[in-house]
Design an enzyme around this catalytic site. Structure first.
Site, PDB file in Angstrom:
ATOM      1  N   PHE A 123       0.860  -1.172   0.000  1.00 11.07           N
ATOM      2  CA  PHE A 123       0.000   0.000   0.000  1.00 11.07           C
ATOM      3  C   PHE A 123       0.902   1.230   0.000  1.00 11.07           C
ATOM      4  CE2 PHE A 123      -2.253   3.223   2.608  1.00 11.07           C
ATOM      5  CZ  PHE A 123      -3.450   3.318   1.920  1.00 11.07           C
ATOM      6  N   ALA A 124       0.671   2.161  -0.940  1.00 12.57           N
ATOM      7  CA  ALA A 124       1.567   3.312  -1.046  1.00 12.57           C
ATOM      8  C   ALA A 124       0.779   4.617  -1.020  1.00 12.57           C
ATOM      9  CB  ALA A 124       2.397   3.207  -2.328  1.00 12.57           C
ATOM     10  N   LEU A 125       0.863   5.305   0.112  1.00 15.00           N
ATOM     11  CA  LEU A 125       0.196   6.593   0.283  1.00 15.00           C
ATOM     12  C   LEU A 125       1.227   7.690   0.566  1.00 15.00           C
ATOM     13  CD1 LEU A 125      -2.387   8.386   0.857  1.00 15.00           C
ATOM     14  CD2 LEU A 125      -2.276   7.559   3.212  1.00 15.00           C
ATOM     15  N   GLU A 127       4.185  10.290   0.957  1.00  9.30           N
ATOM     16  CA  GLU A 127       5.160  10.942   0.078  1.00  9.30           C
ATOM     17  C   GLU A 127       6.064  11.812   0.944  1.00  9.30           C
ATOM     18  OE1 GLU A 127       3.300  13.056  -3.073  1.00  9.30           O
ATOM     19  OE2 GLU A 127       2.186  11.304  -3.776  1.00  9.30           O
ATOM     20  N   ARG A 243      -4.894  -0.237  11.242  1.00 12.83           N
ATOM     21  CA  ARG A 243      -4.517   0.196  12.593  1.00 12.83           C
ATOM     22  C   ARG A 243      -4.775  -0.883  13.639  1.00 12.83           C
ATOM     23  NH1 ARG A 243      -6.780   6.105  11.155  1.00 12.83           N
ATOM     24  NH2 ARG A 243      -4.812   6.816  10.268  1.00 12.83           N
ATOM     25  N   GLN A 336      15.264  -2.164  30.832  1.00 12.02           N
ATOM     26  CA  GLN A 336      15.666  -1.715  32.158  1.00 12.02           C
ATOM     27  C   GLN A 336      15.810  -2.904  33.119  1.00 12.02           C
ATOM     28  OE1 GLN A 336      16.357   1.447  32.404  1.00 12.02           O
ATOM     29  NE2 GLN A 336      17.039   1.341  34.524  1.00 12.02           N
ATOM     30  N   GLY A 339      18.941  -4.682  32.825  1.00  7.60           N
ATOM     31  CA  GLY A 339      20.153  -3.940  33.168  1.00  7.60           C
ATOM     32  C   GLY A 339      21.081  -3.854  31.967  1.00  7.60           C
ATOM     33  N   GLU A 363       1.259   3.971   9.708  1.00  5.14           N
ATOM     34  CA  GLU A 363      -0.210   3.910   9.575  1.00  5.14           C
ATOM     35  C   GLU A 363      -0.868   4.974  10.459  1.00  5.14           C
ATOM     36  OE1 GLU A 363      -2.128   0.218   8.932  1.00  5.14           O
ATOM     37  OE2 GLU A 363      -0.287  -0.768   8.287  1.00  5.14           O
TER      38      GLU A 363
END
Lengths: 382, 271
Positions: A123-125, A127, A243, A336, A339, A363
């Protein structure tokens, strides 16, 4: 209110747990290090109908439900976020919009091979100048006879150079701003479809994120998805579902880090006691566990609404917003709890902490999720 | 022509979690997760490999046990079996290996008479009892040849060619069909169920429902040969042996523990 999973969902979860443990976990650190796209893992997921879990049998999918699909994503994300991105892409970002907005011919030509696992889709939205603000799209598609001619570029696209087909959003009428956007189904081998720079990322390093460049690319008219001007609507609806997948992924990352932390605090001894016996650290665990469960319930609820045909834009935004925040919080705390060792690449929590961050960004950033949530909550006065 | 295959499977407790009740000497089954016996999954996979290779293969998976055992039958159906049969009856309870194989063989004969059986696969042994008896006993009941410990299988139509695992090698054996084969984990890597089949097999309205056969469905069964009364062997006691040589458990930080371990192994001149 029934919180129990169905027999089928439990089985999907069980099989995915085995699959992840045997096929994905052993290579998770390696694909992070080498940035190699997990092609073999994708093929295995395609062959087993995992990548087409929610797509209908009619088109060659597994005929499962969305919650089962999200559960599968969560299981994979527990051990390898990269592999879960690969899984989350095809069905939800490429299959779903074709299924929902496509013509019968488009479904046969593109959805079927995706569902049958023969090809993968993206999916390419986004830019460079149009991230959350989709109205700034510069990619243009111009109708010339029986073809559109597309020019422009997209960035940060998952599966660049790997996936076979993409849904591409482009401007067909600039004067109408977002209402001038249209969606196209484009074969990655179309002349003029160029793969640009592949990014070197902080996390999900094996997911092949890169630039797509279109130079006088001829797209047959029949590859327009929906009508001209529906591109923005299609993109937003697609992201609503996407989502939930990202929320599931974020919960998986958090749970994976949690599992690693629990194991570690059972083993590590300091001041003559195991770490698990220090109350201060137990409180971390309590907070982490509570957040993970809250996040999971949010995505389950959004999935339930989607499954039952109810509106879920707000709920999917809330699930993603909260789950991604949880992933960042929990992986940070898991490091954490480890450690100094947690900072080393010898332990998986280091990778998980880097992987978690993307869930707050892609997204739709958390800020965009809040815009969606607020808009639905405040609403115009009746 | 159809190749008819039966696969016998068993539901067993997940080995890592087996505990024995010290008072009764029996397995504590409460709260213990169950799985399909691992060797049986190899049996299932080998049947499926034949189904992949030949056009007309019908796989019937069969298990004796309580109604919960339906779960592993469904799992086998999801892997690709065509038919699933659960043999379940109060009369079967308490069966030892002989009684169990009597019941299984009676059911298998019923299938054999109706549609024929070319290969009967069983796992070598179950991880709970570890007897490795049921497969060979089935062959005995049905008067069929048996090859156990199958590590490689070639199906040649009228016969099978098998590599049978030995401790330090293998035997190559041929047998006429029909034949009983018991499989080991070296034979193959069992596949995962396909997602579509999970939705076909599990849930409220399965496309391939599991059939349940009770004693009434097996009129040839002799009631004196089944269940507790039909079992010539009895488990008198199950116990965890007290170890005479107690191991020493080193606790503390990994590096420190490793150091002590190396020192003591050196002292014992192992290193």
């Amino acid at each position: 209110m029934d919180f129990s999973l169905t027999e089928q969902e439990i089985m999907v979860q069980k099989v995915m747990r085995d699959f992840t443990e045997n096929e994905i976990e052993p290579i998770a650190a390696e694909i992070d290090e080498t940035e190699e796209f997990p092609q073999k893992t994708l093929e295995k997921m395609q062959k087993l109908g995992i990548s087409s879990l929610p797509l209908p049998k009619k088109y060659g999918g597994s005929g499962g439900n969305y919650l089962a699909y999200y559960l599968a994503i969560e299981e994979v994300a527990k051990k390898c976020a990269t592999s879960s991105v690969v899984l989350a892409g095809s069905a939800s970002l490429c299959g779903w919009p074709i299924l929902t907005f496509g013509t019968e011919v488009q479904k046969e030509k593109y959805l079927r091979p995706i569902a049958e696992g023969k090809i993968a889709g993206g999916f390419a939205l986004t830019e460079p100048g149009a991230g959350s603000d989709a109205s700034m799209q510069r990619t243009v598609a111009e109708l010339k006879g029986d073809h559109y001619i597309m020019n422009g570029s997209k960035c940060f696209i998952t599966g660049a150079g790997v996936f076979d087909v993409f849904i591409i959003i482009a401007m067909t009428d600039k004067s109408k701003k977002t209402r001038g956007l249209s969606a196209f189904i484009v074969d990655a081998n179309t002349p003029g479809f160029i793969i640009g720079k592949i990014e070197n990322k902080m996390g999900i390093r094996g997911s092949a994120t890169g630039e797509l460049i279109f130079q006088d690319m001829k797209i047959p008219k029949e590859n327009l998805l929906g009508k001209e001007g529906e591109g923005f609507h299609i993109a937003m609806k697609t992201l609503d579902g996407g989502r939930i997948a990202i929320a599931a992924q974020a919960v998986g990352i958090a749970q994976g880090a949690m599992d690693a932390a629990i194991q570690y605090i059972h083993e590590r001894v300091q001041f003559g006691r195991k770490l698990k016996d220090f109350q201060g650290l137990q409180w971390y665990i309590a907070e982490m566990e509570t957040e993970i469960n809250a996040a999971r319930n949010l995505y389950y609820h959004a999935a339930y609404l989607k499954e039952h045909g109810k509106p879920y834009s707000k709920e999917s935004a809330m699930a993603k917003f909260f789950a991604s925040k949880t992933a960042v919080f929990v992986t940070n705390k898991a490091v954490q709890l480890h450690g100094g060792y947690g900072y080393m690449k010898d332990y998986p929590v280091e990778r998980m902490m880097r992987d978690a961050k993307i869930t707050e960004i892609y997204e739709g950033t958390s800020e965009v999720q809040k815009m969606v949530i607020a808009a639905h909550t405040i609403k115009p006065k009746l | 022509m159809t190749i008819n295959i039966a696969v016998c499977i068993k539901q067993v407790p997940n080995t890592n979690q087996v505990k024995i009740d010290k008072k009764t000497g029996t397995l504590i089954r409460k709260g213990i997760k169950t799985i399909c016996n691992p060797d049986d999954k190899n049996a299932m996979e080998e049947a499926l490999k034949l189904k992949d290779k030949y056009d007309d293969v019908k796989i019937t998976v069969i298990s004796m046990g309580p109604s919960q055992a339906t779960e592993i039958i469904k799992e086998a159906l999801a892997m690709g079996a065509d038919r699933g049969i659960l043999l379940s009856d109060r009369k079967f309870a308490g069966s030892d290996t002989l009684a169990t194989s009597t019941i299984l063989a009676t059911a298998l004969r019923k299938i054999q008479e109706k549609e024929g059986l070319d290969i009967i696969f069983c796992g070598r042994q179950a991880i709970d009892g570890d007897t490795a008896q049921v497969g060979p006993q089935i062959a005995q009941h049905l008067d069929l040849p048996i090859i156990s410990y199958v590590q490689e299988l070639k199906y040649l139509g009228e016969k099978v060619q098998v590599k049978r695992a030995l401790e330090n090698g293998y035997m190559q054996i041929e047998a006429q069909i029909p034949v009983v084969l018991t499989t080991i984990s070296d034979l193959n890597k069992p596949r995962y169920p396909h997602m579509r089949r999970i939705f076909d097999v599990f849930g409220k309205n399965p496309v391939i429902p599991v059939e349940t056969w009770t004693a009434d469905d097996l009129p040839d069964l002799d009631n004196t040969q089944i269940g507790l009364n039909g079992s010539p062997t009895r488990v008198i006691k199950t116990y965890t042996p007290d170890r005479t040589f107690k191991g020493e458990i080193l606790e503390g930080e990994t590096a420190h523990v490793a150091h002590i371990l190396i020192e003591s192994l050196k002292q014992k001149q192992i290193l």
